[in-house]
Design a protein around this motif. Sequence first.
Motif, short mmCIF file in Angstrom:
data_model
loop_
_atom_site.label_atom_id
_atom_site.label_comp_id
_atom_site.label_asym_id
_atom_site.label_seq_id
_atom_site.Cartn_x
_atom_site.Cartn_y
_atom_site.Cartn_z
N ALA A 124 0.69 76.19 67.11
CA ALA A 124 -0.34 75.40 67.79
C ALA A 124 -0.06 73.90 67.83
O ALA A 124 -0.83 73.16 68.44
N GLY A 125 1.00 73.43 67.17
CA GLY A 125 1.33 72.01 67.21
C GLY A 125 0.24 71.15 66.59
O GLY A 125 -0.25 71.42 65.50
N ALA A 126 -0.20 70.10 67.32
CA ALA A 126 -1.19 69.17 66.80
C ALA A 126 -2.55 69.82 66.59
O ALA A 126 -3.41 69.26 65.89
N ASP A 127 -2.77 70.99 67.18
CA ASP A 127 -4.03 71.72 66.98
C ASP A 127 -3.97 72.65 65.77
O ASP A 127 -4.82 73.53 65.62
N ALA A 128 -2.98 72.47 64.92
CA ALA A 128 -2.83 73.35 63.75
C ALA A 128 -4.06 73.30 62.86
O ALA A 128 -4.44 74.31 62.26
N GLY A 129 -4.70 72.14 62.77
CA GLY A 129 -5.90 72.03 61.94
C GLY A 129 -7.00 72.96 62.42
O GLY A 129 -7.70 73.59 61.63
N ALA A 130 -7.17 73.07 63.75
CA ALA A 130 -8.18 73.97 64.30
C ALA A 130 -7.84 75.42 64.00
O ALA A 130 -8.71 76.24 63.68
N VAL A 131 -6.54 75.76 64.11
CA VAL A 131 -6.11 77.14 63.82
C VAL A 131 -6.35 77.46 62.35
O VAL A 131 -6.89 78.52 62.00
N LEU A 132 -5.94 76.54 61.46
CA LEU A 132 -6.15 76.77 60.03
C LEU A 132 -7.63 76.84 59.69
O LEU A 132 -8.06 77.65 58.88
N GLY A 133 -8.43 75.96 60.31
CA GLY A 133 -9.86 75.99 60.05
C GLY A 133 -10.48 77.32 60.42
O GLY A 133 -11.29 77.88 59.68
#
Length: 451
Positions: free
Chosen positions: A39-48
């Motif tokens: 997910a690149g820079a959206d990794a935080g959303a995926v992890l969340g």
Amino acid sequence: MLNVLANRTYRHLFAAQVIALVGTGLATVALGLLAYELAGADAGAVLGTALAIKMIAYVGVAPVASAFAERLPRRAMLVGLDLVRAAVAMLLPFVSEVWQVYVLIFVLQLASAAFTPTFQATIPDVVPDEKEYTRALSLSRLAYDLENVISPMLAAALLTIISFHSLFAGTVVGFVVSALLVVSVVLPSPQSPERRSIYERTTRGLRLYLATPRLRGLLALNLAIAAASAMVIVNTVVLVQAEFGLTQRAMALALGAFGGGSMIAALVLPRLLDEIADRTAMLAGAALLVAGLFAGMLVGSYTLLLPVWFVLGLGYSLAQTPSGRLLRRSSQPEDRPALFAAQFALSHACWLLTYPVAGWLGAKIGLQWTFMALGLIAGLAVLLTLRLWPAADPDEIEHVHETLADDDPHVSHAESIGRGAGIPIPMSSTAIIPNGRGPADVAEILHDLYD
């Protein structure tokens, strides 16, 4: 602190915990890197989202698992769950889509939701002495910190020679070795003194928990703990790699700074708790969490991130580690699986809230405002703790039972006062809570300690 390891059963259980958690720590680092790859820079959303799914499994399964844990042999249950987790971890290296991460995390955490509270409830029976149990709790906290310190450092070293996908193999090995160590000891499996319905067994722990003032305060503290740790777990990879443009090894070392602070706090806690009350230590830790979150708003470089993560680690361990002492003090042995499962479910319900906040706010409004939002949540949680957990917190309270027979085991050694049998007992569900909020079988408080 190491004297408790002279107990062979506890020594094997502690070793099983350490090895499984080191493996889990490798998986945590690998999962963060996998999310970044997908997910690149959206990794935080995926992890969340992935961690929110994990919390749903924990909140929903732990109370149900505790109901069956009363009737199943603990050793067989723990070994079986370790093997299930190993099997699922074997599939993680082959993930290529975000939805696959979600599915596998859910299945893996279903097994963990049954394993962890059962394991935690076993320790007070294996180590019955209060001081020894405190040391066992601190060692257990150190074991959890290995997931945040040793695992990231080991991962950083391994990433120089292997792909992060191979880190999942360490998780598999950890669960298998953990199962072998549990098999090597005989575990006590205290049975419930009476047969109860599935509903009664499933909800009993929650009712015990919410009927006890100190545990209602602990629930509020859990929210502060969840707010700080969610920021660390979800957004470290985003801060280090997306914001600062650094390497995977730098990300692992940042997690190590958080774990280092937590480990230092765990080392000093046994001696500290001999001098001060659990409530004082836990509130001090929560205050550090609030301060660390607001300080995070000023972090603009990796150099500043490391000390903030270290302070959050100190506060996390101070606030979290003594919780087992509160649960032990508030329960009888036969109620411990249910009460530990309630703590497991309720604490993870707090993470169910804070993980998505950390992930989605970070992606939508920026990390600076996310630090502020989580700091406000933690601060409100500390104020709520002060309100719910009285400063005067005796281990025992005098009360009467009008509905129990004279030969009931609960009142067999009580002093008769005319209207019923009064007995000082641990402040659990059987003790009345102010304003009549305790269980129905308690008729009256003789000394109202919570005006």
